[in-house]
Write an enzyme that holds these catalytic residues in place. Structure first.
Site, short mmCIF file in Angstrom:
data_model
loop_
_atom_site.label_atom_id
_atom_site.label_comp_id
_atom_site.label_asym_id
_atom_site.label_seq_id
_atom_site.Cartn_x
_atom_site.Cartn_y
_atom_site.Cartn_z
N LYS A 194 0.89 -1.15 0.07
CA LYS A 194 0.04 -0.08 -0.02
C LYS A 194 0.90 1.46 0.13
CE LYS A 194 -3.53 2.36 2.48
NZ LYS A 194 -4.58 2.29 3.58
N LYS A 247 -2.19 -1.45 -4.01
CA LYS A 247 -2.82 -0.47 -3.81
C LYS A 247 -2.16 0.87 -3.99
CE LYS A 247 -6.05 1.98 -0.76
NZ LYS A 247 -6.38 2.03 0.42
N TYR A 312 -14.85 0.88 -7.38
CA TYR A 312 -16.14 1.68 -7.11
C TYR A 312 -16.97 1.66 -8.34
CZ TYR A 312 -13.40 3.35 -3.22
OH TYR A 312 -12.56 3.65 -2.26
C1 PBG Z 1 -7.35 3.35 5.07
C2 PBG Z 1 -7.76 3.18 3.62
C3 PBG Z 1 -7.66 4.15 2.54
C4 PBG Z 1 -8.15 3.55 1.73
C5 PBG Z 1 -8.54 2.20 1.85
N1 PBG Z 1 -8.16 2.07 3.13
C6 PBG Z 1 -7.09 5.56 2.77
C7 PBG Z 1 -5.83 5.65 3.10
O1 PBG Z 1 -4.77 4.90 3.34
O2 PBG Z 1 -5.63 7.13 3.45
C8 PBG Z 1 -8.22 4.27 0.21
C9 PBG Z 1 -9.10 3.95 -0.78
C10 PBG Z 1 -9.33 4.72 -1.82
O3 PBG Z 1 -8.55 5.71 -1.99
O4 PBG Z 1 -10.25 4.34 -2.66
N2 PBG Z 1 -8.51 2.82 5.91
#
Ligand code: PBG
Length: 326
Positions: A194, A247, A312
Site C-alpha cells: 500500500k 494499492k 467503485y
Molecule cells: C485506510 C484506507 C484508505 C483507503 C482504503 N483504506 C485511505 C488511506 O490510506 O488514506 C483508500 C481507498 C481509496 O482511495 O479508494 N483505511
C-alpha cells in the site's frame, strides 16, 4: 519473415479476436467498496465520488441486495463512526458502526461476501492509522488494537478481514487472534503493498480521514519502490495472508505483475478513489468515453495479474458485462 507472418490476420474480425483474447474481465472478479454511517434512511452522495454514498444501515442493506443481485461476489465496508477518539475505539466496540452493519448484512443479505477494512484512520481524531506516540504511529501499540478490531469484526459475522494500516507484523497478529478466537476459517486479504499515494484524495474526503498533521509516509510505501513491495508481500504471505493486495492499481501495474509472478498467490488490485474519480470527471466533461476507459483500465489490471479488483466501478462493470452477454 514478412509477409508470411502478419499479425493483423487474427485481428480481422470479431470472432477471431474473441478466440485469441488472452484476458477477460468478469463479474466474478469484483469487490465493491461501500461507506456506512449512522442514522436512518441516509443516502448522501460523496461529492468527489459520483454514484457513491454515505449510507445508513437500512439503505446499505438495500444497496447490498442490488449488488448481490448483479452477481458481484462481495463488498468491502468502510465505517464513518458517530464519534472519533485518539485511539479509534469504535473499531472494536460491539456497538461500533461496522459491527452493527455487518450483523444487519449477514441477517438480511445472505449470499454476499462481507469484507471489513481493518484500520483506524476513519476512527481517530487525528486521522492517522493507529495510536500516536511522539507524533508518529506506534507500531506495536497499534497491533494490539488491530487484533481487537479483527476479532470484533469476525464476531459480528465478517466473512473476511482486510488490514490496510501498514503496521509491521499485523497479518501475523490478526491470524493468531482469529485462530485463538475460533475463527480459523476467516481469510485475511492483506493490503500488502500500500503506497503513500495522492490517488486516495476522494476517499479521504469521503471517510473524513485526512491526517490532521503530517502524512502517511512514515508507514505507507514510497511510490518509487518496487523491491520493497515484494518484501512486504512475502512477509504477509509468511504471516498467513490468503490474498495479497496492491494499492493503488493503475500506476502500480508493474507491482501487480511482480507480486503475481513472484508468489503465485491470489492477488487483488485496489482501483482507488482517485483513479475512479478521474475517469468520472473526464467523462462528465466529454473528454473521454467513461465506460470504455473504465473497461480498459480494469482489463489492464487483470492482464497485469490481478485475480480480484476492488473498485467503485463494480456495479457499472457488472451492468456493462450483463448487457454484453445478451
Ligand atoms: C485506510 C484506507 C484508505 C483507503 C482504503 N483504506 C485511505 C488511506 O490510506 O488514506 C483508500 C481507498 C481509496 O482511495 O479508494 N483505511
Amino acid at each position: 519473415m514478412f509477409p508470411t507472418v502478419r499479425m493483423r490476420r487474427m485481428r480481422g474480425n470479431k470472432n477471431l479476436r474473441r478466440l485469441v483474447r488472452e484476458t477477460s474481465l468478469s463479474v466474478n472478479d469484483l469487490i465493491m467498496p461501500l461507506f456506512v454511517c449512522s442514522g436512518k434512511e441516509i443516502k448522501k452522495e460523496i461529492s468527489s465520488m459520483p454514484g457513491n454514498y454515505h449510507m445508513s444501515i437500512d439503505t446499505l442493506v438495500k444497496e447490498c441486495k442490488d449488488i448481490r443481485d448483479l452477481g458481484i461476489p462481495g463488498i468491502i465496508l468502510f465505517g464513518i463512526p458517530q464519534a472519533k477518539d485518539a485511539i479509534g475505539s469504535d473499531t472494536w466496540s460491539d456497538e461500533g458502526i461496522i459491527q452493527k452493519a455487518v450483523r444487519a448484512l449477514k441477517k438480511d443479505v445472505p449470499g454476499l461476501l462481507i469484507i471489513t477494512d481493518i484500520c483506524f484512520c476513519e476512527y481517530t481524531s487525528h486521522g492517522h492509522c493507529g495510536v500516536l506516540k511522539n507524533g508518529t504511529v506506534d507500531n506495536d501499540a497499534t497491533l494490539k488494537n488491530i487484533a481487537k478490531q479483527a476479532i470484533s469484526h469476525a464476531k459480528a459475522g465478517a466473512d473476511m478481514v482486510a488490514p490496510s494500516d501498514m503496521m509491521d507484523g499485523r497479518v501475523g497478529v490478526i491470524r493468531e487472534a482469529l485462530d485463538d478466537g475460533g475463527f480459523q476459517n476467516i481469510p485475511i486479504m492483506a493490503y500488502s503493498a500500500k503506497y503513500a499515494s495522492s490517488f486516495y484524495g476522494p476517499f479521504r474526503d469521503a471517510a473524513d480521514s485526512t491526517p490532521a498533521e503530517g502524512d502517511r509516509r512514515g508507514y505507507q510505501m514510497d511510490p518509487a519502490n518496487g523491491d520493497e513491495a515484494i518484501r512486504e508481500a512475502e512477509l504477509d504471505m509468511m504471516e498467513g495472508a490468503d490474498i495479497l493486495m496492491v494499492k493503488p492499481a493503475l500506476s502500480y501495474l508493474d507491482i501487480i505483475y511482480r507480486v503475481k509472478t513472484e508468489f503465485s498467490m491470489p492477488v487483488a488490485a485496489y482501483n482507488v478513489s482517485g483513479e475512479f474519480s478521474m475517469v468520472k470527471a473526464a467523462a462528465a466533461k466529454g473528454m473521454i468515453d467513461g465506460e470504455k476507459v473504465m473497461m480498459e483500465m480494469l482489463m489492464s489490471m487483470k492482464r497485469a495479474g490481478a485475480d480480484i479488483i476492488l473498485t467503485y466501478f463494480a456495479k457499472d462493470v457488472a451492468k456493462v458485462l450483463a448487457k454484453r452477454e445478451k
